[in-house]
Design a protein around this motif. Structure first.
Motif, short mmCIF file in Angstrom:
data_model
loop_
_atom_site.label_atom_id
_atom_site.label_comp_id
_atom_site.label_asym_id
_atom_site.label_seq_id
_atom_site.Cartn_x
_atom_site.Cartn_y
_atom_site.Cartn_z
N GLY A 61 1.42 11.96 12.41
CA GLY A 61 0.90 12.83 13.45
C GLY A 61 -0.55 13.12 13.14
O GLY A 61 -0.99 13.00 12.00
N ALA A 62 -1.32 13.52 14.16
CA ALA A 62 -2.74 13.82 13.93
C ALA A 62 -3.07 15.18 14.53
O ALA A 62 -2.67 15.48 15.66
N LEU A 63 -3.79 15.98 13.77
CA LEU A 63 -4.32 17.25 14.30
C LEU A 63 -5.77 16.97 14.65
O LEU A 63 -6.60 16.79 13.75
N VAL A 64 -6.06 16.90 15.94
CA VAL A 64 -7.42 16.54 16.37
C VAL A 64 -8.18 17.81 16.72
O VAL A 64 -7.71 18.63 17.51
N VAL A 65 -9.35 17.97 16.09
CA VAL A 65 -10.15 19.17 16.32
C VAL A 65 -11.15 18.89 17.43
O VAL A 65 -11.92 17.94 17.36
N VAL A 66 -11.11 19.74 18.48
CA VAL A 66 -12.03 19.56 19.62
C VAL A 66 -12.89 20.80 19.73
O VAL A 66 -12.39 21.93 19.68
N ASP A 67 -14.19 20.59 19.86
CA ASP A 67 -15.15 21.69 19.93
C ASP A 67 -15.18 22.25 21.36
O ASP A 67 -15.41 21.51 22.31
#
Length: 468
Positions: A61-67
């Motif tokens: 799984g991936a935790l994607v950080v979006v600004d």
């Protein structure tokens, strides 16, 4: 080992790929079940896109950080594309929302529109690259797959956090309330009813959206009171929210106070943990749909079946994704993931390089594994064996593998597929030594460089030039 602690979140800014397996204790007893989370942090910057590929190979799984200020950038799209190509399920955290209040001075509705637009853009990218075998991977706050927060200030929340606070007050089930807290839902306090219109019949002025009224407004009021140093106001709020500042925190004011209060009110660790545990798959679930993209051999042979079942008693299938420099000068740990079987210290294994073909001897080494270790950031811990579904570091394999490869104990095993990088090395540089006596040092340095970076290529031309 209790690696995952409150202090850890925020100081390690960007926790990106994760993988979850049952069976290990968590600090602060947040969840009664036991979970083991392997966190692999990889830089998202375009120059390191090969690191992302290597990290994704060993994750589920991936935790994607979006600004939330910059929105979805080109690189966010690349990272999402890489994740979906490897059949990795994403969850999103909308980051830097403190800036939306403090710098951009957005009101609650403008914040909602900003977040909504960001999430919509992410979903457009997901639907472009999605794979039918993974099912629905679209993200939404009311599904629990989007969190909001500020990594720097260590606070964040999912909608469930607020549904927990409010559901008794409304006499509504928590799950139903989560749906009401996002989208076009409005609460009329006079008639105590919900509506999907902002101005239902008999209402004089438009109602605020539920997300704004119950989540953004309280946070914004707290921000304003603390930043304007209105002590009476914010101390009343602390009582209502049941927040008690301890020790030196009582003396703080302004931003440091805001940081301490928000971290206590909405701890980021809880929000991330909830997303990772409930919305990202365990290796047992993920390997069923990932096996096609991982294994080069036929889908019904003994190794493919063991990978599909994530069977720790099956044949060993381990993929080395990256070489990590060790404290031992010039030596590397081979970092990878066990997809089936169990890897043990001293075990005799077949090391298959990227050019290995079944039945041939090229790029094949039969050697013993000197040591198996757990990699934990800059620390390592010796461990006797590591079963399927976990990440592992191997000592003594670096002499036989350049960057990546497969390790197995089964003679009929086909190798695991090589990673596909989304970029290729294009800048050529010729390097030479000023002092010819240093040539062996240069050659050794180039060897180490090409081992430690997944993409770099070092070659020697006929003229004797060294090209990177």
């Amino acid at each position: 080992t209790e690696i995952y602690t409150q202090a850890f979140v925020g100081s390690v800014r960007c926790v990106q790929e994760t993988e979850i397996k049952e069976g290990t204790k968590l600090p602060d007893g947040t969840i009664t079940n036991k979970f083991l989370i392997n966190l692999v942090d990889s830089p998202g910057h375009v120059d390191f896109s090969s690191e992302v590929t290597a990290a994704l190979r060993v994750s589920d799984g991936a935790l994607v950080v979006v600004d939330c200020v910059e929105g979805v950038c080109v690189q966010t799209e690349t990272v999402l594309r890489q994740a979906l190509t490897e059949r990795i399920r994403p969850v999103i955290i909308v980051n830097k929302i403190d800036r939306a209040f403090l710098e951009l001075q957005l009101d609650a509705e403008a914040c909602y529109q900003n977040f909504s637009k960001t999430i919509e853009t992410v979903n457009v990218i997901i639907s472009t690259y999605k794979d039918e075998k993974m099912g629905d991977v679209q993200v939404a706050p009311n599904k629990g797959t989007v969190a909001f927060g500020s990594g720097l200030h260590k606070w964040g929340f999912t909608l469930t956090k607020f549904a927990d606070m409010y559901h008794k007050r409304f006499g509504v089930e928590r799950d139903k309330l989560v749906d009401k807290l996002w989208g076009d839902n409005y609460f009329n306090p006079t008639s105590k009813t919900w509506s999907t219109k902002s101005q239902p019949e008999g209402v004089q002025k438009p109602l605020p959206r539920a997300f704004c009224q119950f989540i953004m407004d309280p946070i914004q009021k707290l921000f304003t009171a603390i930043m304007n140093n209105e002590k009476d106001k914010y101390e009343k709020m602390f009582k209502v929210l049941d927040l008690a500042l301890k020790g030196d925190d009582k003396e703080l004011s302004g931003k440091p106070l805001l940081k301490a209060v928000m971290h206590q009110f909405l701890p980021l660790a809880d929000a991330l943990l909830e997303m990772l545990v409930f919305h990202l798959p365990s290796p047992v679930v993920a390997q069923k749909y990932r096996v096609e993209g991982l294994y080069e051999g036929p889908p019904d042979d003994i190794c493919a079946k063991a990978i599909t079942a994530c069977d720790e008693n099956g044949p060993l299938m381990l993929y080395v994704a990256k070489m990590v420099p060790s404290s031992d000068k010039g030596r590397f740990y081979a970092f990878g993931r066990v997809f089936s079987g169990t890897v043990k210290t001293g075990q005799k294994v077949r090391i298959l390089g990227p050019n290995y073909e079944v039945g041939k001897k090229e790029d094949l080494f039969i050697k013993n594994i000197q040591r198996t270790i757990l990699m934990m950031g800059r620390y390592t811990e010796a461990i006797s064996d590591v079963p399927a579904g976990n990440t592992v570091g191997l000592v003594g394999v670096d002499q036989f593998l350049l960057k990546s490869g497969t390790i197995t104990d089964c003679e009929e095993a086909h190798p695991l597929k090589n990673m596909k990088f989304s970029v290729s090395p294009v800048v050529r540089v010729a390097v030479e030594v000023k002092n010819p006596a240093d040539l062996p040092k240069l050659v050794e340095g180039l060897k180490r460089l090409s081992k430690s970076d997944p993409l770099v290529k070092c070659t020697t031309e006929e003229s004797g030039e060294h090209i990177i």
